[in-house]
Design a protein around this motif. Structure first.
Motif: not given
Length: 278
Positions: A212-217, A228-233, A235-242, A246-249
């Motif tokens: 995560f951290e390397l791609i995100w930074l 965008e990989t699964l972990v980036i998606d 994170y985006s679903q959980a904290f951007d789209s809130k 969906s993030a858990a799925a």
């Protein structure tokens, strides 16, 4: 008890969450929606692209890290002056924190003063504008090169340890019988280090899936979702789209992929063991 508290309970909570509609702004209130979250993400073309990117990223990281690690381990297993220093220095990328590696790589890839762009320009392979991390074509290869550079020291150290367990008398006997370096490696060295290579491939797969951290930074999954990989998606679903449901799925998709990889690796290992006992 440790496994129950820190593994089973969070996993059960994630499974439950993936079947609900839960928002980050109000996580205590959930609505059961069944398979709706999974239907929605698998019906999204962007998620299909994310899965493809994840597969490419994982395969390239595994092949690159294990392949580079094996090449370096074979080199370090030979006797040469300064071998001790070389063995120590090769571990530096692995010892560096992921955040530091990402920041250094971003600085090296800077379109204005980055050393990578200057080198590419000097050999006539410069990227237009030098914006490697802003290019949908070159961003993922840059991420992959950085990831492999950070991972290969670990595989090289582990494989070097495995190579030192190869009986030297068998290798020398093969060479005396007329076997070339490749034939000796395939007949003597490979059977000894094959289990270690399989274990490393499994570890690299799991680590790459959760990177995560390397791609995100470096890119935050961009540009236009190219990295965008699964972990980036997730994170985006959980904290951007809130959307925690969906993030858990998405997280459960990653868990299933990991379980498939583990089961596949065990099947291959058992098949190899049966082949060796024949």
């Amino acid at each position: 008890m440790f496994i129950l508290v820190f593994q089973a309970v969070p996993l059960a909570q994630e499974i439950f969450l993936s079947f609900t509609r839960t928002t980050l702004l109000n996580p205590t209130e959930s609505t059961w929606v069944g398979l709706d979250n999974f239907v929605r993400i698998f019906g999204d073309e962007d998620f299909h692209r994310t899965l493809r990117t994840t597969v490419v990223y994982v395969i390239a990281c595994v092949v690159g890290a294990v392949g580079a690690g094996l090449a370096v381990a074979l080199l370090l297993n030979r006797s040469f002056r300064g071998r001790g220093w070389a063995r120590a220095l090769v571990t530096v990328p692995w010892a560096a924190p992921g955040i530091a590696v990402a920041l250094i790589a971003t600085w090296m890839l800077n379109p204005q003063y980055g050393i990578v762009n200057r080198f590419l320009d000097a050999i006539g392979l410069g990227v237009p504008g030098g914006a490697i991390l802003d290019s949908p074509r070159y961003a993922l290869p840059a991420i992959l090169a950085t990831t492999i550079w950070q991972l290969f020291p670990f595989t090289s150290v582990v494989l070097l340890s495995a190579l030192q367990s190869v009986p030297k008398d068998l290798t020398e006997a093969a060479m005396v019988d007329g076997a070339g370096p490749w034939s000796a490696f395939r007949a003597v060295t490979w059977p000894v280090i094959r289990p270690t290579v399989g274990l490393l491939a499994l570890l690299m797969t799991i680590w790459s899936l959760r990177r995560f951290e390397l791609i995100w930074l470096m890119t935050k999954g961009g540009p236009v979702g190219a990295t965008e990989t699964l972990v980036i998606d997730l994170y985006s679903q959980a904290f951007d789209s809130k959307e925690l449901g969906s993030a858990a799925a998405i997280g459960m998709v990653g868990v299933v992929i990991s379980l498939i990889v583990i089961a596949g690796s065990r099947f291959v290992a058992r098949a190899a063991e049966k082949e060796d006992t024949r």
